[in-house]
Enzyme design. Structure first.
Site, PDB file in Angstrom:
ATOM      1  N   ALA A  42       0.837  -1.205   0.000  1.00  0.00           N
ATOM      2  CA  ALA A  42       0.000   0.000   0.000  1.00  0.00           C
ATOM      3  C   ALA A  42       0.872   1.254   0.000  1.00  0.00           C
ATOM      4  CB  ALA A  42      -0.895  -0.001   1.234  1.00  0.00           C
ATOM      5  N   GLY A  73       1.117  -5.196   1.231  1.00  0.00           N
ATOM      6  CA  GLY A  73      -0.056  -5.441   0.399  1.00  0.00           C
ATOM      7  C   GLY A  73       0.302  -6.128  -0.909  1.00  0.00           C
ATOM      8  N   GLU A 130       4.733  -4.562   7.417  1.00  0.00           N
ATOM      9  CA  GLU A 130       3.831  -3.560   8.002  1.00  0.00           C
ATOM     10  C   GLU A 130       4.207  -3.217   9.440  1.00  0.00           C
ATOM     11  OE1 GLU A 130       2.939  -6.040   6.076  1.00  0.00           O
ATOM     12  OE2 GLU A 130       1.279  -5.487   4.747  1.00  0.00           O
ATOM     13  N   GLU A 189       0.329  -9.632  -0.122  1.00  0.00           N
ATOM     14  CA  GLU A 189      -1.049 -10.061   0.157  1.00  0.00           C
ATOM     15  C   GLU A 189      -1.810 -10.308  -1.152  1.00  0.00           C
ATOM     16  OE1 GLU A 189      -1.547  -6.727   2.929  1.00  0.00           O
ATOM     17  OE2 GLU A 189      -2.372  -8.174   4.353  1.00  0.00           O
TER      18      GLU A 189
HETATM   19  C1  3H9 Z   1       0.755  -2.146   3.460  1.00  0.00           C
HETATM   20  O1  3H9 Z   1       1.025  -2.720   2.450  1.00  0.00           O
HETATM   21  C2  3H9 Z   1      -0.528  -2.320   4.207  1.00  0.00           C
HETATM   22  C3  3H9 Z   1      -1.290  -3.500   3.685  1.00  0.00           C
HETATM   23  O2  3H9 Z   1      -1.211  -4.567   4.585  1.00  0.00           O
HETATM   24  C4  3H9 Z   1      -2.705  -3.138   3.342  1.00  0.00           C
HETATM   25  C5  3H9 Z   1      -3.505  -2.530   4.410  1.00  0.00           C
HETATM   26  C6  3H9 Z   1      -4.950  -2.326   4.103  1.00  0.00           C
HETATM   27  N1  3H9 Z   1       4.502   3.597  -0.337  1.00  0.00           N
HETATM   28  O3  3H9 Z   1      13.367   2.834  -0.119  1.00  0.00           O
HETATM   29  P1  3H9 Z   1      13.645   3.419  -1.458  1.00  0.00           P
HETATM   30  C7  3H9 Z   1       9.087   5.146  -2.027  1.00  0.00           C
HETATM   31  S1  3H9 Z   1       1.805  -1.020   4.171  1.00  0.00           S
HETATM   32  C8  3H9 Z   1       4.900   4.814  -0.772  1.00  0.00           C
HETATM   33  O4  3H9 Z   1      14.459   4.654  -1.506  1.00  0.00           O
HETATM   34  P2  3H9 Z   1      14.987   0.958  -2.136  1.00  0.00           P
HETATM   35  C9  3H9 Z   1      10.202   5.699  -1.133  1.00  0.00           C
HETATM   36  O5  3H9 Z   1       9.703   6.653  -0.237  1.00  0.00           O
HETATM   37  C10 3H9 Z   1       3.203  -1.004   3.074  1.00  0.00           C
HETATM   38  N2  3H9 Z   1       6.164   5.085  -1.168  1.00  0.00           N
HETATM   39  O6  3H9 Z   1      14.268   2.351  -2.458  1.00  0.00           O
HETATM   40  C11 3H9 Z   1      11.146   6.296  -2.159  1.00  0.00           C
HETATM   41  O7  3H9 Z   1      10.604   7.536  -2.542  1.00  0.00           O
HETATM   42  P3  3H9 Z   1      11.550   8.787  -2.862  1.00  0.00           P
HETATM   43  C12 3H9 Z   1       4.108  -2.149   3.333  1.00  0.00           C
HETATM   44  C13 3H9 Z   1       7.039   4.085  -1.101  1.00  0.00           C
HETATM   45  O8  3H9 Z   1      15.235   0.324  -3.445  1.00  0.00           O
HETATM   46  C14 3H9 Z   1      11.008   5.337  -3.338  1.00  0.00           C
HETATM   47  O9  3H9 Z   1       9.774   4.652  -3.170  1.00  0.00           O
HETATM   48  N3  3H9 Z   1       5.305  -2.023   2.527  1.00  0.00           N
HETATM   49  C15 3H9 Z   1       6.699   2.802  -0.662  1.00  0.00           C
HETATM   50  O10 3H9 Z   1      16.126   1.168  -1.198  1.00  0.00           O
HETATM   51  C16 3H9 Z   1      12.114   4.311  -3.415  1.00  0.00           C
HETATM   52  O11 3H9 Z   1      12.214   3.671  -2.147  1.00  0.00           O
HETATM   53  C17 3H9 Z   1       6.462  -1.546   3.010  1.00  0.00           C
HETATM   54  O12 3H9 Z   1       6.582  -1.244   4.182  1.00  0.00           O
HETATM   55  C18 3H9 Z   1       5.353   2.579  -0.270  1.00  0.00           C
HETATM   56  N4  3H9 Z   1       4.919   1.372   0.145  1.00  0.00           N
HETATM   57  O13 3H9 Z   1      13.918   0.100  -1.323  1.00  0.00           O
HETATM   58  C19 3H9 Z   1       7.604  -1.431   2.026  1.00  0.00           C
HETATM   59  N5  3H9 Z   1       7.799   2.019  -0.699  1.00  0.00           N
HETATM   60  O14 3H9 Z   1      12.326   8.398  -4.063  1.00  0.00           O
HETATM   61  C20 3H9 Z   1       8.328  -0.148   2.232  1.00  0.00           C
HETATM   62  C21 3H9 Z   1       8.801   2.780  -1.173  1.00  0.00           C
HETATM   63  O15 3H9 Z   1      10.581   9.904  -3.090  1.00  0.00           O
HETATM   64  N6  3H9 Z   1       9.363   0.068   1.242  1.00  0.00           N
HETATM   65  N7  3H9 Z   1       8.342   4.033  -1.431  1.00  0.00           N
HETATM   66  O16 3H9 Z   1      12.403   8.988  -1.652  1.00  0.00           O
HETATM   67  C22 3H9 Z   1      10.604  -0.455   1.329  1.00  0.00           C
HETATM   68  O17 3H9 Z   1      10.906  -1.251   2.193  1.00  0.00           O
HETATM   69  C23 3H9 Z   1      11.635  -0.003   0.334  1.00  0.00           C
HETATM   70  O18 3H9 Z   1      11.239   1.251  -0.132  1.00  0.00           O
HETATM   71  C24 3H9 Z   1      11.801  -0.964  -0.886  1.00  0.00           C
HETATM   72  C25 3H9 Z   1      12.718  -0.278  -1.930  1.00  0.00           C
HETATM   73  C26 3H9 Z   1      12.436  -2.252  -0.395  1.00  0.00           C
HETATM   74  C27 3H9 Z   1      10.475  -1.217  -1.540  1.00  0.00           C
END
Ligand code: 3H9
Length: 738
Positions: free
Chosen positions: A73, A113, A136, A116
């Site tokens: 998400a 998500g 999450e 999921e």
């Molecule tokens: C969820 O899914 C809830 C569900 O259960 C449903 C509920 C109903 N959203 O980290 P990076 C952005 S909760 C928005 O620098 P990397 C990040 O801010 C979600 N933005 O790259 C950055 O933006 P910017 C659960 C996101 O390669 C850019 O993408 N998921 C999201 O080092 C690049 O990211 C997580 O917790 C997001 N979900 O790492 C995953 N994810 O360029 C969280 C990333 O403007 N994300 N951005 O600074 C991560 O762990 C890492 O970002 C990922 C990439 C491994 C994906």
């Protein structure tokens, strides 16, 4: 959006598209070149319905654009009134109910998500380099799109508990072992998924619908879950999400799927509105914001390019040097490690090898992949001459200016002109060190935290002449070493230790006034800090601060005769730590400090009756009336004085925003992430409240300048306490109320 296409004759391909990580959002994604615009979730739902309605489509594959399935998400949306991703659960159900087989083609990442969605699919194929997880919990939530109910049905309760309560990302190979994916491929994953989807046409899907499966039983499920809950609570230190994750999984073991989903929703909503989720999501974005560094002179990440580091050197193989060498080897950067003589070199070499053996055992690839027995990768030497061809040197010797200057003058002579010269220091002046070199523009501070191969924080300190390229190179190196680099200006103690000073000082003053070390530690640990100030001081060694105070002339032989015991330079001073050191109580290493330990080097801190009576005698000797100090005062005096220093740091331009201070504290000082860092915490307490308390304490203790409210804090309050994101824009604005 999601793009709908036909993959092979009978297979529809739904491709999630929302760069950079295909977050599943309700936000409108507009594509100027395409005549329609859709939200990702809406488009996914439309794609599924279209495939269902089309009789020529017999199977479906879901994949992500640009080699990434989905990061889940959209986290930014959780704070908006229309909660992001909340409609995801029903869409996952829709996928699972499909009468046509649906195969997830997982490339890159499938997180939260995203995973999921994959769990709703009937089959999952992953690329060998893909990573999966339900992270999450790390942003204060739980998997809220039925993940807590499906995952235990697929991989069993122990594995689901581990993945959901830690939020760790696992590689495809581990996912295959757990049964989370059906197949791992090295070739084109989408094509493999389409092939599989074709083969599945006409096969029964009932057994593949996870919501219909029972959760695999354990003989002692109840006891297992209670034990897990106790463990998780202990680890969480006040963070709510891990505990609620366990409750959601427990619901999966006790209730039918639909009821479990309702429970999951209920728990998810508690977390979403708890304030902790907001703090942790702030911390997530803060960590990414600090990558985009700027300096007051206008240099920034945008215009500076890092230089490649093909070979590095570390000088000094004490505790810090050993950890730094280990971090570089882990980052696969060839290293030369240097010591002053063969005896120290051999000691250092043995210690580094031990660390590397341990790290290799922890790493997925095993010992071979680290390649640290290869002399081309890791070399030990006593002669500075070996530094001629390195691209970057990290000096990690004892905190002594004269010694550091001598080393930097040698480095300036020996290293190639383009080499970068870094000093690992926690407080010394970078400009003074740079002044003895012929290349001050290539000199920079790199403050590692102990143990350096474990701790994520790296304070990167630029001096007056440090070039943007040097900053960019140090930041890039931090990233390669999997550390969080935070660029800060040059001042005594930089950001972290400078803010720590008033905090530790208050802790000792509280002892003078009536607290015991364990009262202060307990209050701060209950707040969520990993370790209280006195346990920390015992761990680090009281002699370290004692040496520094002696160097500053605050105690010891250089103290002017007749100086009052509890006053220095006109302000309040506590000699308590000095008195303990004079009695040989250096902390854990001597078995006695603020606490007593089972033996020298022992780890279990026990409140020490000797310390209690020593404090009583001290108060009597100085005619201090012992008073009862409650938790509230302990927290306010320690934390607000630290925050107050933070406002001064911002006002001086030492850090370019409050999120820098918060990232430093979360990653280097054990600040609880669910409280978002000290400056975020200040914004939740309310700046007028912080100001009022500082004013109150400073009136009671006029001889403690650290309690006098910062002018910047006062200015922000006078300007109506703007949101944290806007603080810096008010720095130079006039306030007519001041
Ligand atoms: C969820 O899914 C809830 C569900 O259960 C449903 C509920 C109903 N959203 O980290 P990076 C952005 S909760 C928005 O620098 P990397 C990040 O801010 C979600 N933005 O790259 C950055 O933006 P910017 C659960 C996101 O390669 C850019 O993408 N998921 C999201 O080092 C690049 O990211 C997580 O917790 C997001 N979900 O790492 C995953 N994810 O360029 C969280 C990333 O403007 N994300 N951005 O600074 C991560 O762990 C890492 O970002 C990922 C990439 C491994 C994906």
């Amino acid at each position: 959006m999601a793009q709908y296409a036909r993959g092979a004759a009978a297979v529809a391909v739904i491709r999630l598209r929302n760069p950079p990580v295909n977050a599943l959002s309700w936000l409108l994604v507009t594509e100027p070149l395409i005549s329609f615009s859709l939200t990702v979730l809406q488009a996914l739902e439309d794609g599924l319905k279209r495939a269902d309605a089309d009789p020529s489509v017999k199977a479906v594959t879901i994949c992500g654009e640009n080699g990434k399935f989905s990061a889940g998400a959209d986290i930014r949306g959780f704070s908006s009134p229309r909660k992001q991703g909340l409609g995801l659960g029903p869409i996952v159900s829709l996928i699972e109910r499909s009468e046509k087989p649906v195969v997830a083609a997982i490339e890159g990442i499938a997180l939260g998500g995203g995973l999921e969605v994959a769990l709703g699919c009937h089959y999952r194929i992953a690329h060998v380099q893909a990573r999966m997880g339900l992270p999450e919990v790390t942003i204060g939530l739980l998997p809220g799109a039925q993940g807590t109910q499906r995952l235990p049905r697929l991989v069993g309760v122990p594995a689901a508990l581990d993945l959901i309560t830690t939020g760790r990302h696992i590689p495809a190979t581990e996912a295959l072992k757990l049964g989370l994916v059906d197949e791992v491929v090295e070739e084109n994953t989408v094509e493999a998924a389409i092939r599989l989807a074709n083969k599945l046409i006409g096969q029964p899907l009932g057994p593949r619908r996870l919501s219909l499966k029972p959760v695999p039983k354990l003989p002692n499920m109840e006891a297992f879950l209670s034990e897990a809950l106790a463990k998780v609570k202990k680890r969480a230190q006040g963070c709510l999400a891990p505990e609620l994750c366990v409750q959601a999984i427990k619901a999966a073991t006790e209730q039918p799927f639909a009821d479990g989903v309702r429970k999951e929703q209920e728990l998810f909503n508690i977390l979403l509105t708890s304030g902790q989720a907001k703090a942790m999501q702030y911390a997530f974005f803060a960590e990414r914001a600090v990558e985009k560094w700027t300096t007051p002179s206008g240099a920034s990440w945008k215009s500076a390019s890092p230089q490649p580091i093909r070979k590095a050197a570390v000088i000094g193989l004490g505790t810090m040097g050993r950890g730094i060498v280990t971090s570089l080897v882990k980052a696969k950067i060839p290293v030369v490690a240097l010591e002053q003589n063969l005896e120290y070199l051999n000691m250092g070499r043995n210690a580094v090898m031990l660390l590397l053996e341990r790290e290799a055992m922890k790493m997925e690839q095993g010992a071979q992949a680290l390649d640290f027995h290869n002399p081309a990768r890791l070399q030990f030497a006593v002669d500075f001459d070996v530094l001629r061809d390195v691209d970057l040197v990290i000096e990690a010797v004892f905190e002594n200016m004269a010694l550091k200057k001598e080393i930097f003058s040698n480095l300036s002579r020996i290293c190639k002109p383009e080499a970068f010269l870094c000093t690992n220091t926690s407080a010394l002046n970078i400009d003074e060190i740079a002044s003895v070199t012929g290349r001050p523009q290539q000199v920079i501070g790199m403050h590692f935290f102990s143990p350096a191969h474990v701790m994520r924080l790296l304070e990167i300190i630029y001096g007056r002449q440090t070039s943007p390229t040097t900053i960019a190179t140090a930041m890039q190196l931090a990233k390669v070493m999997k550390k969080v680099g935070v660029v800060v200006g040059n001042c005594f103690g930089f950001v972290g230790n400078r803010m720590m000073f008033p905090y530790s000082q208050q802790a000792v003053f509280l002892l003078e006034e009536g607290s015991r070390p364990e009262d202060v530690d307990q209050a701060l640990e209950d707040f969520g800090l990993k370790i209280g100030p006195f346990r920390m001081s015992d761990l680090a060694g009281l002699d370290v601060g004692w040496r520094s105070r002696k160097d500053q002339g605050l105690t010891g032989p250089s103290l002017a005769p007749g100086t009052p015991a509890r006053q220095r330079r006109g302000y309040r001073y506590s000699p308590l730590p000095d008195l303990l050191c004079e009695k040989g109580r250096f902390g854990q290493k001597t078995g006695k400090g603020w606490y007593e330990y089972e033996k020298a080097g022992g780890r279990t801190a026990k409140p020490d009756p000797w310390v209690h009576s020593f404090l009583c005698e001290y108060r009597n000797a100085h005619q201090i009336k012992t008073r009862f100090i409650d938790q509230e005062e302990i927290l306010e005096r320690c934390l607000y004085s630290l925050i107050n220093e933070g406002f001064d740091i911002l006002a001086e331009g030492i850090a370019s925003g409050p999120e820098h201070l918060d990232v430093v504290y979360i990653n280097g000082y054990g600040w609880p992430k669910h409280r978002g860092g000290p400056m975020f915490y200040a914004s939740t307490v309310g700046l007028p409240n912080i100001l009022a308390k500082l004013q109150k304490y400073s009136e009671i203790h006029p001889d403690i300048p650290q309690l006098r409210p910062s002018a910047f804090l006062k200015k922000l309050v006078a300007m109506g306490s703007p949101l944290l994101n806007d603080w810096m824009s008010h720095l130079h604005k006039q306030s007519n109320k001041l």
